[in-house]
Design a protein around this motif. Structure first.
Motif, PDB file in Angstrom:
ATOM      1  N   PRO A 284      28.403  48.150  78.014  1.00 36.32           N
ATOM      2  CA  PRO A 284      27.469  48.822  77.107  1.00 36.32           C
ATOM      3  C   PRO A 284      28.108  49.991  76.349  1.00 36.32           C
ATOM      4  N   VAL A 285      28.992  50.725  77.020  1.00 37.93           N
ATOM      5  CA  VAL A 285      29.688  51.818  76.328  1.00 37.93           C
ATOM      6  C   VAL A 285      30.501  51.252  75.165  1.00 37.93           C
ATOM      7  N   GLN A 286      31.232  50.182  75.423  1.00 36.21           N
ATOM      8  CA  GLN A 286      32.041  49.578  74.369  1.00 36.21           C
ATOM      9  C   GLN A 286      31.170  49.066  73.225  1.00 36.21           C
ATOM     10  N   HIS A 287      29.979  48.586  73.544  1.00 37.47           N
ATOM     11  CA  HIS A 287      29.055  48.130  72.505  1.00 37.47           C
ATOM     12  C   HIS A 287      28.657  49.297  71.600  1.00 37.47           C
ATOM     13  N   ALA A 288      28.344  50.422  72.206  1.00 33.14           N
ATOM     14  CA  ALA A 288      27.985  51.599  71.413  1.00 33.14           C
ATOM     15  C   ALA A 288      29.167  52.094  70.589  1.00 33.14           C
ATOM     16  N   VAL A 289      30.347  52.100  71.191  1.00 35.66           N
ATOM     17  CA  VAL A 289      31.552  52.535  70.484  1.00 35.66           C
ATOM     18  C   VAL A 289      31.846  51.610  69.306  1.00 35.66           C
ATOM     19  N   SER A 290      31.705  50.311  69.514  1.00 32.84           N
ATOM     20  CA  SER A 290      31.959  49.345  68.436  1.00 32.84           C
ATOM     21  C   SER A 290      30.998  49.561  67.271  1.00 32.84           C
ATOM     22  N   GLY A 291      29.739  49.839  67.588  1.00 30.34           N
ATOM     23  CA  GLY A 291      28.769  50.113  66.532  1.00 30.34           C
ATOM     24  C   GLY A 291      29.139  51.345  65.729  1.00 30.34           C
ATOM     25  N   ALA A 292      29.599  52.383  66.430  1.00 28.47           N
ATOM     26  CA  ALA A 292      29.985  53.616  65.739  1.00 28.47           C
ATOM     27  C   ALA A 292      31.223  53.417  64.878  1.00 28.47           C
ATOM     28  N   LEU A 293      32.146  52.573  65.346  1.00 36.78           N
ATOM     29  CA  LEU A 293      33.386  52.353  64.612  1.00 36.78           C
ATOM     30  C   LEU A 293      33.183  51.608  63.291  1.00 36.78           C
ATOM     31  N   THR A 294      32.038  50.929  63.142  1.00 35.38           N
ATOM     32  CA  THR A 294      31.786  50.229  61.888  1.00 35.38           C
ATOM     33  C   THR A 294      31.587  51.191  60.725  1.00 35.38           C
ATOM     34  N   GLY A 295      31.171  52.435  61.049  1.00 36.02           N
ATOM     35  CA  GLY A 295      30.864  53.381  59.988  1.00 36.02           C
ATOM     36  C   GLY A 295      29.494  53.169  59.373  1.00 36.02           C
ATOM     37  N   ASP A 296      28.776  52.168  59.860  1.00 35.00           N
ATOM     38  CA  ASP A 296      27.433  51.862  59.361  1.00 35.00           C
ATOM     39  C   ASP A 296      26.406  52.563  60.243  1.00 35.00           C
ATOM     40  N   ALA A 297      25.552  53.377  59.651  1.00 30.53           N
ATOM     41  CA  ALA A 297      24.601  54.187  60.420  1.00 30.53           C
ATOM     42  C   ALA A 297      23.622  53.316  61.204  1.00 30.53           C
ATOM     43  N   THR A 298      23.205  52.202  60.619  1.00 31.50           N
ATOM     44  CA  THR A 298      22.256  51.324  61.314  1.00 31.50           C
ATOM     45  C   THR A 298      22.911  50.672  62.522  1.00 31.50           C
ATOM     46  N   LYS A 299      24.119  50.186  62.345  1.00 37.25           N
ATOM     47  CA  LYS A 299      24.829  49.555  63.461  1.00 37.25           C
ATOM     48  C   LYS A 299      25.151  50.574  64.548  1.00 37.25           C
ATOM     49  N   ARG A 300      25.448  51.794  64.139  1.00 40.24           N
ATOM     50  CA  ARG A 300      25.690  52.853  65.123  1.00 40.24           C
ATOM     51  C   ARG A 300      24.435  53.107  65.950  1.00 40.24           C
ATOM     52  N   ARG A 301      23.303  53.230  65.270  1.00 41.80           N
ATOM     53  CA  ARG A 301      22.030  53.489  65.972  1.00 41.80           C
ATOM     54  C   ARG A 301      21.660  52.334  66.884  1.00 41.80           C
ATOM     55  N   ASP A 302      21.760  51.116  66.363  1.00 38.79           N
ATOM     56  CA  ASP A 302      21.379  49.945  67.159  1.00 38.79           C
ATOM     57  C   ASP A 302      22.300  49.777  68.361  1.00 38.79           C
ATOM     58  N   GLY A 303      23.599  50.003  68.163  1.00 35.25           N
ATOM     59  CA  GLY A 303      24.549  49.882  69.269  1.00 35.25           C
ATOM     60  C   GLY A 303      24.270  50.892  70.358  1.00 35.25           C
ATOM     61  N   LEU A 304      23.934  52.101  69.960  1.00 35.52           N
ATOM     62  CA  LEU A 304      23.657  53.151  70.937  1.00 35.52           C
ATOM     63  C   LEU A 304      22.343  52.877  71.668  1.00 35.52           C
ATOM     64  N   GLU A 305      21.333  52.410  70.954  1.00 37.35           N
ATOM     65  CA  GLU A 305      20.044  52.113  71.590  1.00 37.35           C
ATOM     66  C   GLU A 305      20.195  51.025  72.643  1.00 37.35           C
ATOM     67  N   THR A 306      20.958  49.996  72.327  1.00 37.49           N
ATOM     68  CA  THR A 306      21.191  48.916  73.292  1.00 37.49           C
ATOM     69  C   THR A 306      21.951  49.440  74.500  1.00 37.49           C
ATOM     70  N   ALA A 307      22.950  50.275  74.252  1.00 32.52           N
ATOM     71  CA  ALA A 307      23.740  50.837  75.350  1.00 32.52           C
ATOM     72  C   ALA A 307      22.886  51.710  76.250  1.00 32.52           C
ATOM     73  N   VAL A 308      22.036  52.528  75.674  1.00 31.80           N
ATOM     74  CA  VAL A 308      21.182  53.412  76.464  1.00 31.80           C
ATOM     75  C   VAL A 308      20.269  52.599  77.375  1.00 31.80           C
ATOM     76  N   GLU A 309      19.675  51.556  76.841  1.00 30.15           N
ATOM     77  CA  GLU A 309      18.778  50.713  77.647  1.00 30.15           C
ATOM     78  C   GLU A 309      19.527  50.108  78.834  1.00 30.15           C
ATOM     79  N   LYS A 310      20.708  49.563  78.579  1.00 32.64           N
ATOM     80  CA  LYS A 310      21.466  48.910  79.645  1.00 32.64           C
ATOM     81  C   LYS A 310      22.031  49.919  80.641  1.00 32.64           C
ATOM     82  N   LEU A 311      22.483  51.059  80.144  1.00 31.89           N
ATOM     83  CA  LEU A 311      23.028  52.073  81.047  1.00 31.89           C
ATOM     84  C   LEU A 311      21.951  52.648  81.949  1.00 31.89           C
ATOM     85  N   GLU A 312      20.757  52.839  81.429  1.00 31.09           N
ATOM     86  CA  GLU A 312      19.674  53.350  82.274  1.00 31.09           C
ATOM     87  C   GLU A 312      19.415  52.403  83.446  1.00 31.09           C
TER      88      GLU A 312
END
Length: 219
Positions: A108-136
């Motif tokens: 999940p961390v890598q998923h969030a990092v990959s979203g952030a690396l795209t430079g796309d704000a939507t992909k960053r947000r979506d990647g982080l939201e998915t990571a937060v759900e799974k990490l919790e």
């Protein structure tokens, strides 16, 4: 010929292998992969064209995948600390926990990092939201699992803890382990205090600005 490890100090999976090497004071040469060392990158890709690191080179034999590297070290270059128990069922428990930290914490961390690396704000947000759900979910399971345990599998430091240390390190940067999980927070602190992981963390400090989600001013 001495052992050679190809990787990068800021890589969680490189750190996982480094912990195992440091725990038993195993002699090896570290070859850092990056733009300043193109000769290392060329050798690494010849050894493992899939382009994942770390990779361990032992004479003419190369070993990929961090969990396999650590098991190989125990078989071929064993030290005083056994990172995988001799008893088969205990070893199975350790392997399960190793998979848990890699698949349910680090992925999940890598998923969030990959979203952030795209430079796309939507992909960053979506990647982080998915990571937060799974990490919790992972944090909640670990809080119960770690109750009354010193290390992930019990009283002994094992392969599972080699996986847990960098996974929880970066997970807490991605989605803070809250006070709701005091057992898990205490376990992360013990990992950070372990000399082998503390050394890996210190070696990676110069690269903290590379963390695309923003490295916190702690740890």
């Amino acid at each position: 010929m001495s052992l050679v490890l190809y990787g990068h100090p800021f890589s969680s999976y490189t750190q996982k292998a480094l912990i195992a090497l440091y725990e038993n004071n195993t002699p090896f040469e570290f070859r850092c992969l990056g733009p300043d060392t193109p000769q290392h990158s060329a050798d690494w890709l010849r050894l493992w064209p899939l382009g994942k690191f770390p990779v361990l080179l032992d004479g003419e034999r190369s070993i990929a995948e961090t969990s396999i590297i650590i098991e190989y070290l125990q078989l071929a270059h064993g030290g005083p600390l056994r990172l995988l128990p001799t008893e088969p069922m205990a070893a199975l428990d350790v392997r399960f926990l190793d998979r848990f930290f890699d698949l349910h914490v680090m992925s999940p961390v890598q998923h969030a990092v990959s979203g952030a690396l795209t430079g796309d704000a939507t992909k960053r947000r979506d990647g982080l939201e998915t990571a937060v759900e799974k990490l919790e979910r992972a944090y909640a399971w670990l809080e119960g699992h770690l109750a009354d345990r010193l290390w992930a599998a019990g009283e002994d430091f094992t392969l599972a803890d080699c996986a847990a240390a960098p996974s929880l390190f970066y997970a807490d940067w991605t989605h803070r382990i809250s006070d709701v999980y005091p057992v898990l927070r205490a376990y992360r602190r013990r990992l950070l205090a372990r000399p082998s992981f503390a050394r890996a963390v210190d070696e990676a400090r110069p690269y903290r600005p590379l963390f695309p989600l923003g490295a916190p001013d702690r740890d």
